[in-house]
Design an enzyme around this catalytic site. Structure first.
Site, mmCIF file in Angstrom:
data_model
loop_
_atom_site.group_PDB
_atom_site.id
_atom_site.type_symbol
_atom_site.label_atom_id
_atom_site.label_comp_id
_atom_site.label_asym_id
_atom_site.label_seq_id
_atom_site.Cartn_x
_atom_site.Cartn_y
_atom_site.Cartn_z
ATOM 1 N N SER A 131 1.859 3.945 -9.210
ATOM 2 C CA SER A 131 0.735 4.554 -8.488
ATOM 3 C C SER A 131 1.166 5.289 -7.227
ATOM 4 O O SER A 131 0.582 5.116 -6.160
ATOM 5 C CB SER A 131 -0.326 3.510 -8.145
ATOM 6 O OG SER A 131 -1.149 3.286 -9.235
ATOM 7 N N SER A 132 2.164 6.137 -7.360
ATOM 8 C CA SER A 132 2.515 7.010 -6.238
ATOM 9 C C SER A 132 1.328 7.892 -5.859
ATOM 10 O O SER A 132 1.157 8.241 -4.680
ATOM 11 C CB SER A 132 3.728 7.871 -6.588
ATOM 12 O OG SER A 132 3.485 8.661 -7.741
ATOM 13 N N ASP A 190 -5.901 1.230 -8.974
ATOM 14 C CA ASP A 190 -4.818 1.814 -8.176
ATOM 15 C C ASP A 190 -5.223 1.978 -6.716
ATOM 16 O O ASP A 190 -4.498 1.568 -5.800
ATOM 17 C CB ASP A 190 -4.401 3.157 -8.758
ATOM 18 C CG ASP A 190 -3.828 3.028 -10.158
ATOM 19 O OD1 ASP A 190 -3.603 1.895 -10.605
ATOM 20 O OD2 ASP A 190 -3.620 4.075 -10.805
#
Length: 409
Positions: A131-132, A190
């Site tokens: 989850s950048s 996220d």
């Protein structure tokens, strides 16, 4: 890198690009999913942890009506007007920055009070299922709040013991940014994880009721070790939407049988009902549903295990999740299975599973903290022997959620 080291990189680049010193810094972590694979969009239960891999943003408000952003990792810049934010080429990083501004302005029914300049640096591995993108979203949101450019909002609302309601509202705004602006059909996990993280704690979220909890992993907590199979996530293209449709096949069957008020999500179907109607259901879709429903139960058991301090039992549930993903949801792969098999015989292993959507990318492993280095070496050797490829191994810890601060100028 530590948040301070990333901040120093971003501050240096900001000064080089914009010719001044930033007044605000923010930081937000990536995340790993621990339990609850493909349950969030089915209204189910999930467990995750924010991890000590971060995106940091530094910058300042400017008396303009534009946003200007520079991303160190992409060596790229972008400028856009606050009054007319449009999506760029699909899959490009500026969409995530613009999407946050767009969604905040939509939620507040007002433009930001001024423009801004910002530089971004991060060490969340890209394309690894960590989850950048949510880390970037949360960092930008906290930058804007700390800079004081969100009308009617102050950073104090998002800090401290009473900040959870405001953070949940923000998570929903950031999810809308990803769904409606960026164009990615994701659940809430996220953004929730990046905002709600706590050091050495797992996170629980009920995606239907939005009930949540922070659950201790121990003091010190275990290492969370992410192993990258070096297989492309492009292998998963189209599979996510296919699995969603297969789950909806089961929802449609029970909705037609019981009525729309009784069943709107797969979460609303009981495992007993699924088993009772097994022979009447689509043979592929019923396996997908069995995974989701048994995964919800594993999350319930996982919450109980952590509350009881049973880290070994929690690890077993993580491994059981992988078996269900492999056999029923069929979103594993030979490479991911090889990583899990290499991990099972490595020192300190407590449990391991595929991470994120699956089909490619990474596995996540819970490992005794004092054996983390030995585990990493053993998995790298074992996977290389099986697959002829050396994996990237990231030794992580559960981390705090998004934060921000003012900088001295």
């Amino acid at each position: 890198m530590t948040p301070a080291e990333l901040e120093a990189v971003a501050v240096k680049v900001f000064a080089e690009r914009y010719g001044s010193q930033p007044s605000v810094a923010s930081c937000a972590p990536g995340r790993v999913e621990l339990l609850g694979n493909h349950t969030d969009y089915n209204g189910g239960l999930v467990m995750a942890a924010a991890i000590d891999r971060y995106t940091t943003a530094v910058g300042l408000a400017q008396p303009t009506r534009d946003g200007q952003v520079y991303a160190v990792d992409f060596d790229g810049s972008h400028q856009f007007p606050l009054a007319d934010i449009t999506r760029g080429e699909v899959g490009t990083w500026p969409n995530y920055v613009k999407g946050v501004v767009w969604a905040i302005q939509e939620a507040l029914d007002s433009e930001l009070t001024s423009g801004f300049e910002v530089a971004i640096a991060g060490d969340v591995p890209l394309g690894a299922g960590l989850s950048s993108s949510a880390s970037l979203q949360a960092a930008i949101a906290f930058f804007l709040l700390q800079a004081g450019v969100a009308p009617g909002r102050t950073i104090d609302q998002y800090v401290g013991d009473d900040s959870d309601p405001a953070r949940m509202d923000l998570a929903m705004v950031l999810r809308r940014s990803e769904n409606a602006f960026v164009g990615v059909s994701s659940g809430l996990l996220d953004q929730f994880s990046s905002l709600f993280g706590k050091a050495d704690h797992a996170l629980f979220l009920d995606c239907q009721s939005l009930e949540f909890d922070r659950l201790p992993l121990g003091d010190p907590g275990p290492a969370i070790i992410v192993c990258d199979s070096k297989t492309s996530r492009r292998l998963a293209d189209g599979m996510y939407n296919r699995r969603f449709a297969e789950c909806q096949t089961i929802v449609s069957y029970f909705r037609d049988r019981d009525g729309g008020d009784a069943v709107s999500l797969l979460r609303d179907v009981s495992l007993a009902d699924l088993e009772r109607c097994w022979d009447d259901l689509d043979p592929i879709a019923r396996k997908r549903a069995r995974h989701v429903l048994t995964e919800n139960e594993r999350v319930r058991q996982g919450v109980s295990a952590l509350k009881a301090g049973d880290l070994v039992g929690f690890g077993r549930l993580i491994s059981a999740s992988h078996a269900s993903s492999r056999d029923d949801f069929e979103n594993s792969s030979p490479a991911l299975d090889a990583l899990v098999e290499a991990a099972e015989s490595a020192p300190g292993f407590l449990g391991g599973k595929l991470s994120g959507a699956g089909w490619a990318g990474c596995t996540v492993n819970l490992v005794e903290a004092d054996k983390a280095e030995a585990f990493a070496e053993a998995v790298a050797a074992g996977y290389s022997k099986r697959q002829g490829v050396t994996p990237d191994v990231h030794i992580c810890r559960a981390a705090e959620g998004a934060s921000s601060r003012s900088l001295a100028r």
